[in-house]
Design a protein around this motif. Structure first.
Motif, PDB file in Angstrom:
ATOM      1  N   ARG A 170       0.808  -1.219   0.000  1.00 55.78           N
ATOM      2  CA  ARG A 170       0.000   0.000   0.000  1.00 55.78           C
ATOM      3  C   ARG A 170       0.845   1.275   0.000  1.00 55.78           C
ATOM      4  N   GLY A 171       2.089   1.121  -0.397  1.00 56.10           N
ATOM      5  CA  GLY A 171       2.965   2.274  -0.454  1.00 56.10           C
ATOM      6  C   GLY A 171       3.744   2.475   0.818  1.00 56.10           C
ATOM      7  N   ILE A 172       4.928   3.031   0.694  1.00 61.00           N
ATOM      8  CA  ILE A 172       5.794   3.306   1.846  1.00 61.00           C
ATOM      9  C   ILE A 172       6.120   4.793   1.889  1.00 61.00           C
ATOM     10  N   ARG A 173       6.482   5.271   3.077  1.00 58.94           N
ATOM     11  CA  ARG A 173       6.810   6.676   3.254  1.00 58.94           C
ATOM     12  C   ARG A 173       8.221   6.964   2.729  1.00 58.94           C
ATOM     13  N   THR A 174       8.331   7.956   1.866  1.00 61.62           N
ATOM     14  CA  THR A 174       9.633   8.417   1.387  1.00 61.62           C
ATOM     15  C   THR A 174       9.637   9.944   1.474  1.00 61.62           C
ATOM     16  N   PHE A 175      10.672  10.572   0.908  1.00 61.50           N
ATOM     17  CA  PHE A 175      10.735  12.029   0.925  1.00 61.50           C
ATOM     18  C   PHE A 175       9.809  12.653  -0.114  1.00 61.50           C
ATOM     19  N   GLU A 176       9.252  11.859  -1.028  1.00 60.97           N
ATOM     20  CA  GLU A 176       8.364  12.393  -2.062  1.00 60.97           C
ATOM     21  C   GLU A 176       7.048  12.875  -1.457  1.00 60.97           C
ATOM     22  N   SER A 177       6.616  14.066  -1.846  1.00 56.49           N
ATOM     23  CA  SER A 177       5.398  14.642  -1.278  1.00 56.49           C
ATOM     24  C   SER A 177       4.255  14.782  -2.277  1.00 56.49           C
ATOM     25  N   TYR A 178       4.526  14.535  -3.561  1.00 60.46           N
ATOM     26  CA  TYR A 178       3.461  14.680  -4.555  1.00 60.46           C
ATOM     27  C   TYR A 178       2.392  13.610  -4.368  1.00 60.46           C
ATOM     28  N   THR A 179       2.830  12.393  -4.074  1.00 62.54           N
ATOM     29  CA  THR A 179       1.908  11.295  -3.799  1.00 62.54           C
ATOM     30  C   THR A 179       1.795  11.097  -2.294  1.00 62.54           C
ATOM     31  N   ARG A 180       0.698  10.471  -1.889  1.00 61.13           N
ATOM     32  CA  ARG A 180       0.478  10.236  -0.462  1.00 61.13           C
ATOM     33  C   ARG A 180       1.565   9.335   0.115  1.00 61.13           C
ATOM     34  N   ASN A 181       1.896   8.294  -0.626  1.00 58.91           N
ATOM     35  CA  ASN A 181       3.006   7.401  -0.299  1.00 58.91           C
ATOM     36  C   ASN A 181       3.716   7.059  -1.603  1.00 58.91           C
ATOM     37  N   THR A 182       4.757   6.246  -1.524  1.00 57.93           N
ATOM     38  CA  THR A 182       5.457   5.801  -2.731  1.00 57.93           C
ATOM     39  C   THR A 182       5.133   4.333  -2.961  1.00 57.93           C
ATOM     40  N   LEU A 183       4.476   4.037  -4.069  1.00 55.15           N
ATOM     41  CA  LEU A 183       4.086   2.660  -4.366  1.00 55.15           C
ATOM     42  C   LEU A 183       5.303   1.859  -4.807  1.00 55.15           C
ATOM     43  N   ASP A 184       5.633   0.835  -4.050  1.00 49.89           N
ATOM     44  CA  ASP A 184       6.793  -0.015  -4.338  1.00 49.89           C
ATOM     45  C   ASP A 184       6.340  -1.216  -5.165  1.00 49.89           C
ATOM     46  N   LEU A 185       6.242  -1.032  -6.482  1.00 45.37           N
ATOM     47  CA  LEU A 185       5.808  -2.132  -7.341  1.00 45.37           C
ATOM     48  C   LEU A 185       6.866  -3.224  -7.459  1.00 45.37           C
ATOM     49  N   SER A 186       8.121  -2.894  -7.140  1.00 41.28           N
ATOM     50  CA  SER A 186       9.155  -3.936  -7.152  1.00 41.28           C
ATOM     51  C   SER A 186       8.874  -4.990  -6.092  1.00 41.28           C
ATOM     52  N   ALA A 187       8.020  -4.648  -5.119  1.00 42.92           N
ATOM     53  CA  ALA A 187       7.667  -5.616  -4.077  1.00 42.92           C
ATOM     54  C   ALA A 187       6.935  -6.818  -4.659  1.00 42.92           C
ATOM     55  N   VAL A 188       6.226  -6.633  -5.779  1.00 41.03           N
ATOM     56  CA  VAL A 188       5.443  -7.744  -6.336  1.00 41.03           C
ATOM     57  C   VAL A 188       6.335  -8.892  -6.791  1.00 41.03           C
ATOM     58  N   PRO A 189       7.272  -8.672  -7.737  1.00 41.02           N
ATOM     59  CA  PRO A 189       8.147  -9.795  -8.111  1.00 41.02           C
ATOM     60  C   PRO A 189       9.050 -10.244  -6.974  1.00 41.02           C
ATOM     61  N   ALA A 190       9.433  -9.303  -6.104  1.00 42.72           N
ATOM     62  CA  ALA A 190      10.284  -9.680  -4.969  1.00 42.72           C
ATOM     63  C   ALA A 190       9.548 -10.628  -4.034  1.00 42.72           C
ATOM     64  N   ILE A 191       8.297 -10.308  -3.729  1.00 45.24           N
ATOM     65  CA  ILE A 191       7.498 -11.176  -2.860  1.00 45.24           C
ATOM     66  C   ILE A 191       7.298 -12.542  -3.503  1.00 45.24           C
ATOM     67  N   HIS A 192       7.072 -12.559  -4.807  1.00 43.20           N
ATOM     68  CA  HIS A 192       6.901 -13.849  -5.486  1.00 43.20           C
ATOM     69  C   HIS A 192       8.182 -14.676  -5.455  1.00 43.20           C
ATOM     70  N   GLU A 193       9.330 -14.008  -5.373  1.00 44.24           N
ATOM     71  CA  GLU A 193      10.594 -14.732  -5.257  1.00 44.24           C
ATOM     72  C   GLU A 193      10.791 -15.291  -3.850  1.00 44.24           C
ATOM     73  N   LEU A 194      10.261 -14.585  -2.852  1.00 40.54           N
ATOM     74  CA  LEU A 194      10.555 -14.914  -1.465  1.00 40.54           C
ATOM     75  C   LEU A 194       9.528 -15.816  -0.791  1.00 40.54           C
ATOM     76  N   THR A 195       8.258 -15.713  -1.207  1.00 44.39           N
ATOM     77  CA  THR A 195       7.202 -16.405  -0.471  1.00 44.39           C
ATOM     78  C   THR A 195       6.169 -17.008  -1.397  1.00 44.39           C
ATOM     79  N   HIS A 196       5.421 -17.958  -0.855  1.00 43.93           N
ATOM     80  CA  HIS A 196       4.323 -18.599  -1.590  1.00 43.93           C
ATOM     81  C   HIS A 196       3.022 -17.822  -1.430  1.00 43.93           C
ATOM     82  N   LEU A 197       3.006 -16.788  -0.599  1.00 47.49           N
ATOM     83  CA  LEU A 197       1.779 -16.059  -0.314  1.00 47.49           C
ATOM     84  C   LEU A 197       1.402 -15.126  -1.465  1.00 47.49           C
ATOM     85  N   PRO A 198       0.112 -14.933  -1.707  1.00 48.24           N
ATOM     86  CA  PRO A 198      -0.315 -13.999  -2.752  1.00 48.24           C
ATOM     87  C   PRO A 198      -0.120 -12.559  -2.315  1.00 48.24           C
TER      88      PRO A 198
END
Length: 279
Positions: A170-198
């Motif tokens: 759901r996004g993480i806090r960074t120094f960027e202020s234009y968006t509410r949070n920063t969406l880390d889409l790299s988490a999707v393939p990373a999570i699929h590499e690390l875990t069996h969970l959806p």
């Protein structure tokens, strides 16, 4: 991540969480609805609209953790009863947030999926309690949390005997202020590499901007996410919570009309475990 005894991909085939016939991890699941339950008319109208547009599940908050103690905190039990009625009328399974370990058992009587919000990701007492509740759990990533910390929180739930955990970026806090949070889409393939969970994506809270929800929803499909969690309100201008980032039913229907074809196209592409050079 050797300390992941249950969440590690090495320990199990990919998990598919079945919620009243809706399979998260077995296709592409869209959960949609208002940020907060405000009235029966509001929830029923929105539930009917998101179902007509192709949503698989209804989301809505009966309890709202707010930054200010004076902001709208949700309708509590009355809100849960409204969600139950919406489920009866539309057939959509309900996902709603639980905040307090003391409330888990009775919230589970109304909810099909128990949501753990970003502020409670490391509330270990709450994680253990939902692990014993007999309901699937949607675990949002903490706003300042690493993937390892997130997966260890999933491990708490799994270790209590609940195998049905759905991760939500759901996004993480960074120094960027234009968006509410920063969406880390790299988490999707990373999570699929690390875990069996959806893993599903919340493009609403991660961006906080209506104009970005559609593009980030499509990007989530392309990244390989298992679904989306999107805020929709029948009349956003009247919303008591997050009015500036809620989609109208028409906006949601437009996004759904793009998501499904893209997902069908992606499914036709050859499977590839990674993008590293071969040989």
């Amino acid at each position: 991540m050797k300390n992941l005894k249950l969440a590690s991909k090495e320990n199990k085939a990919r998990t598919v969480v079945n919620v009243s016939g809706v399979e998260i991890g077995g296709g592409f699941t869209v959960m949609a609805g208002p940020c907060s339950v405000e009235s029966e008319a509001q929830v029923i109208e929105t539930a009917r609209a998101v179902k007509a547009a192709g949503a698989d599940m209804l989301r809505g908050g009966a309890f709202k953790p707010r930054t200010s103690p004076y902001a709208f905190q949700g309708l509590g039990l009355n809100g849960l009863k409204i969600l139950e009625k919406a489920r009866q009328e539309t057939g959509l399974p309900v996902v709603t947030e639980v905040l307090d370990p003391r409330d888990v058992s009775w919230v589970a009587e109304f909810a099909d999926v128990l949501q753990i919000g970003t502020r409670n990701m490391q509330n270990f007492s709450l994680l253990r309690e939902v692990g014993r509740a007999g309901r699937p759990v949607l675990l949002k990533r903490g706003m300042f949390s690493t993937l390892e910390e997130w997966l260890n929180c999933a491990e708490y739930i799994l270790s209590e005997g609940n195998p049905d955990v759905i991760l939500c970026e759901r996004g993480i806090r960074t120094f960027e202020s234009y968006t509410r949070n920063t969406l880390d889409l790299s988490a999707v393939p990373a999570i699929h590499e690390l875990t069996h969970l959806p893993i599903i994506i919340d493009p609403t809270h991660s961006t906080g901007r209506i104009s970005l929800i559609g593009p980030m929803s499509l990007a989530s499909v392309a990244a390989g996410a298992d679904g989306l969690l999107i805020e929709v309100h029948c009349r956003p201008q009247e919303a008591l919570c997050d009015a500036d980032q809620a989609l109208t039913p028409a906006m949601f229907a437009d996004i759904m009309g793009r998501i499904r074809p893209l997902k069908a196209f992606m499914d036709q592409l050859p499977e590839q475990d990674n993008f590293l050079p071969q040989g």
